[in-house]
Design a protein around this motif. Structure first.
Motif, short mmCIF file in Angstrom:
data_model
loop_
_atom_site.label_atom_id
_atom_site.label_comp_id
_atom_site.label_asym_id
_atom_site.label_seq_id
_atom_site.Cartn_x
_atom_site.Cartn_y
_atom_site.Cartn_z
N TYR A 121 0.88 -1.17 0.00
CA TYR A 121 0.00 0.00 0.00
C TYR A 121 0.91 1.21 0.00
O TYR A 121 1.91 1.23 0.71
CB TYR A 121 -0.95 0.02 1.21
N SER B 250 -3.58 1.40 4.94
CA SER B 250 -3.39 0.00 5.31
C SER B 250 -3.61 -0.25 6.80
O SER B 250 -3.58 -1.39 7.24
CB SER B 250 -1.98 -0.44 4.93
N ASP C 223 -11.49 5.04 5.68
CA ASP C 223 -10.83 5.24 4.39
C ASP C 223 -11.86 5.00 3.30
O ASP C 223 -12.75 4.17 3.42
CB ASP C 223 -9.62 4.30 4.20
N ALA D 239 -13.69 10.83 5.05
CA ALA D 239 -13.27 11.64 6.20
C ALA D 239 -14.09 12.93 6.27
O ALA D 239 -14.10 13.60 7.31
CB ALA D 239 -11.78 11.97 6.07
N TYR E 40 -4.28 7.21 -5.07
CA TYR E 40 -4.60 5.99 -4.32
C TYR E 40 -5.67 5.12 -4.97
O TYR E 40 -5.49 3.94 -5.18
CB TYR E 40 -4.99 6.32 -2.87
N ASP F 67 -15.68 11.79 -3.52
CA ASP F 67 -15.17 12.34 -2.27
C ASP F 67 -13.67 12.12 -2.09
O ASP F 67 -13.12 12.49 -1.05
CB ASP F 67 -15.93 11.76 -1.06
N ILE G 22 -10.01 12.73 -1.79
CA ILE G 22 -9.24 13.96 -1.59
C ILE G 22 -7.95 13.79 -2.38
O ILE G 22 -7.00 13.15 -1.92
CB ILE G 22 -9.01 14.22 -0.09
C1 LIG Z 1 -1.25 8.62 2.53
S1 LIG Z 1 -2.53 7.42 2.45
C2 LIG Z 1 -2.59 6.81 4.06
C3 LIG Z 1 -1.60 5.73 4.26
C4 LIG Z 1 -1.62 5.22 5.67
N1 LIG Z 1 -1.05 6.20 6.57
C5 LIG Z 1 -0.85 3.93 5.82
O1 LIG Z 1 0.05 3.85 6.67
O2 LIG Z 1 -1.15 2.97 5.06
C6 LIG Z 1 -3.96 8.42 2.30
C7 LIG Z 1 -5.27 7.66 2.30
O3 LIG Z 1 -6.34 8.60 2.22
C8 LIG Z 1 -7.42 7.94 1.58
N2 LIG Z 1 -8.46 8.93 1.21
C9 LIG Z 1 -8.52 9.80 0.18
N3 LIG Z 1 -9.62 10.55 0.24
C10 LIG Z 1 -10.29 10.16 1.35
C11 LIG Z 1 -11.50 10.56 1.97
N4 LIG Z 1 -12.28 11.51 1.46
N5 LIG Z 1 -11.86 9.94 3.11
C12 LIG Z 1 -11.10 8.96 3.66
N6 LIG Z 1 -9.97 8.53 3.11
C13 LIG Z 1 -9.55 9.12 1.96
C14 LIG Z 1 -6.76 7.19 0.46
O4 LIG Z 1 -7.57 6.12 0.01
C15 LIG Z 1 -5.47 6.70 1.15
O5 LIG Z 1 -5.63 5.41 1.67
#
Ligand SMILES: C[S@@+](CC[C@H](N)C(=O)[O-])C[C@H]1O[C@@H](n2cnc3c(N)ncnc32)[C@H](O)[C@@H]1O
Length: 511
Positions: free
Chosen positions: A16, A46, A64, A302, A327, A348, A350
């Motif tokens: 991931y 993840s 997520d 979120a 992602y 949605d 981001i």
């Molecule tokens: C940088 S990654 C996080 C990785 C995580 N910290 C890890 O250790 O695996 C950002 C995450 O934000 C999610 N994401 C994007 N838009 C979102 C939303 N509106 N609500 C919730 N999650 C969202 C993506 O699917 C992605 O999994």
């Protein structure tokens, strides 16, 4: 220090992007919450934050938008008996190994052989690795039989996904490209047989383990595996080919590997098994009730978190960084094979995307949605409690925008510290003066709406003096320490110096 042990066991089960180093995250959890409290990560990916929170006796809430992320987090925290996992693998092996291997078996040079790897260049099998009863690896040039066996496999495939991907040249997805286009017809047969067998597993938790084994297998069984070729010293010739692995994007290299699907699956299973053993050791004493009370996983946004206000004690997030990693577009290969792609909430996400049909995913939309997510965090986080966010950016406007987003929601900055990447991370930015780590910004939910917006101070002389003052007292400081010291000094006064200038000037002064 960079830590190569970060991605072992649970954390090496499945790829991931943007996985955070667990040992670093656990320090934040320890610092800003106490056992029994609730920790939330509403961009949980993840699930690193959640795993570390539950390990530390906290309750964890994970949100997520990406279905595979939630599945990965769930599997990573569900104990399944190792014996059952081994038995199920053995059953699948008995049913399928021979059949799948038969797709790669042929007579060559008077011997019965099985192909393990084929290197395709412009649809020509230029090199074939195979094994015989006596030898594990032999190499030959490909021929017409290789082409026929790959393109017209003698066994019909079962169901496989034909989901259409978002056209996006940045991640090499062309118009109308389907997930199935990433695989050879022979690989589709092998993978679809495995997929079909997994669907028959009755126990939901056990099935999920094998679903992840399958999705974890996909990249190595696809055409995305590039060929690593170094140059032989002095001779200028190409050296022996080595197997690369999928990093990011859907780029099918002109020269790529096709690897025996069964071997890919078995190798992935070995990793999954190691992860499962760790999960067992970590959580075997936690009953289902305990886990139900301590873990809440939400496949949602979120920007709209279905939990009560003032119900969270600490938030750690690592949201997507603009267009850096797409992602959900990148996860479509996984989501499609696991049939998780029919209800994806693309709106949605981001993200800033260059996809042709996602024109609305621009910076304004990114900022707007991130703002809604911050509003939600401020709603659910108890007053006085802390909120940390991983952030890595050299763009001055983005720093000030982010700081002001926090300010607008009544958060006051308390700390800025670096978060070391693992040495194996590929998403590092190695340009000169780049911020080689993520920063973690920690804020307190003070609810103070009187805090005024933060502005830039453009005064190079003043900045130089300040950096010199900080370094005089703390000669051992690195750039991030200086940044932190300057932020601590200036943010309460309502301004910051440009991050790019701090980094540049520090480099000059520290030379
Ligand atoms: C940088 S990654 C996080 C990785 C995580 N910290 C890890 O250790 O695996 C950002 C995450 O934000 C999610 N994401 C994007 N838009 C979102 C939303 N509106 N609500 C919730 N999650 C969202 C993506 O699917 C992605 O999994």
């Amino acid at each position: 220090m960079a830590n190569t042990s970060t991605y072992k066991g649970i954390y090496a089960m499945h790829k991931y992007w943007g996985k955070k180093p667990f040992n670093e995250i656990s320090k934040f959890i320890e610092q800003y919450s106490v056992p029994g409290e609730t920790v939330m990560d509403c961009f949980c990916g993840s699930g690193v934050t959640l795993i570390e929170a539950v390990k530390a006796g906290r309750k964890a809430i994970g949100v997520d938008l990406n279905p595979i992320a939630i599945k990965l987090a769930k599997v990573s925290m569900t104990v399944v008996e190792i014996e059952k996992i081994n038995k199920t693998f053995k059953d699948i092996k008995e049913k399928l190994q021979k059949t799948i291997n038969s797709l790669y078996e042929m007579e060559y040079d008077g011997e019965q052989t099985m192909v393990t790897h084929t290197i395709w260049k412009n649809d020509v099998p230029i090199e074939v690795w195979y094994c015989t009863d006596k030898e594990k690896k032999k190499v030959r040039v490909g021929n017409n039989i290789d082409v026929r066996m790959c393109n017209e496999p003698p066994i019909a495939p079962k169901w496989y996904p034909e989901s259409v991907m978002y056209e996006n040249s940045r991640i090499n997805v062309s118009k109308e490209q389907k997930v199935s286009d990433l695989f050879t017809p022979r690989a589709l047969v092998g993978l679809s047989l495995i997929c079909d067998e997994i669907k028959k597993i009755e126990d939901e938790n056990l099935r999920a383990v094998f679903e992840l084994t399958l999705s974890g297998t996909l990249s190595q069984a696809s055409n995305l595996v590039f060929v690593i070729r170094g140059r032989k010293k002095n001779e200028g010739e190409l050296s022996k080919a080595e197997v690369g692995s999928w990093v990011i994007g859907y780029w099918v290299p002109e020269e790529h590997f096709e690897i025996n699907v069964w071997n890919c699956f078995e190798n992935r299973f070995k990793r999954i098994l190691k992860g499962e053993q760790e999960i067992f050791e970590l959580f075997f004493d936690k009953t289902d009730d305990y886990m139900n009370q301590h873990l809440d996983l939400i496949n949602g946004s979120a920007t709209d978190i279905p939990i009560e206000e003032n119900s969270v004690d600490y938030v750690f997030i690592d949201p997507p960084h603009a267009n850096r990693i797409l992602y959900m577009e990148q996860s479509l290969m996984w989501n499609a094979w696991l049939e998780l792609d029919s209800n994806i909430n693309w709106n949605d996400e981001i993200i800033v995307s260059e996809a042709k049909d996602r024109k609305e995913k621009n910076t304004d939309n990114y900022n707007e949605l991130l703002d809604s997510a911050f509003a939600e965090i401020s709603r659910v986080l108890r007053p006085g409690k802390y909120f940390s966010m991983a952030f890595n950016c050299l763009d001055d406007d983005m720093w000030i925008d982010i700081l002001n987003l926090f300010v607008a929601h009544g958060f006051e900055i308390r700390d800025i510290v670096p978060l070391e990447y693992s040495a194996t991370s590929v998403i590092q930015d190695n340009r000169k003066n780049a911020l080689k780590t993520d920063f973690v910004l920690t804020f307190q939910n003070t609810g103070n709406e009187e805090i005024s917006r933060i502005v830039f101070k453009n005064d190079d002389m003043d900045l130089r003096d300040r950096i010199n003052e900080v370094l005089k007292d703390n000669p051992e400081y690195e750039v991030y320490n200086v940044m932190n010291a300057l932020f601590e000094l200036t943010i309460p006064k309502g301004y910051i110096y440009k991050v790019s200038k701090i980094v540049k000037m520090c480099a000059e002064i520290m030379e």
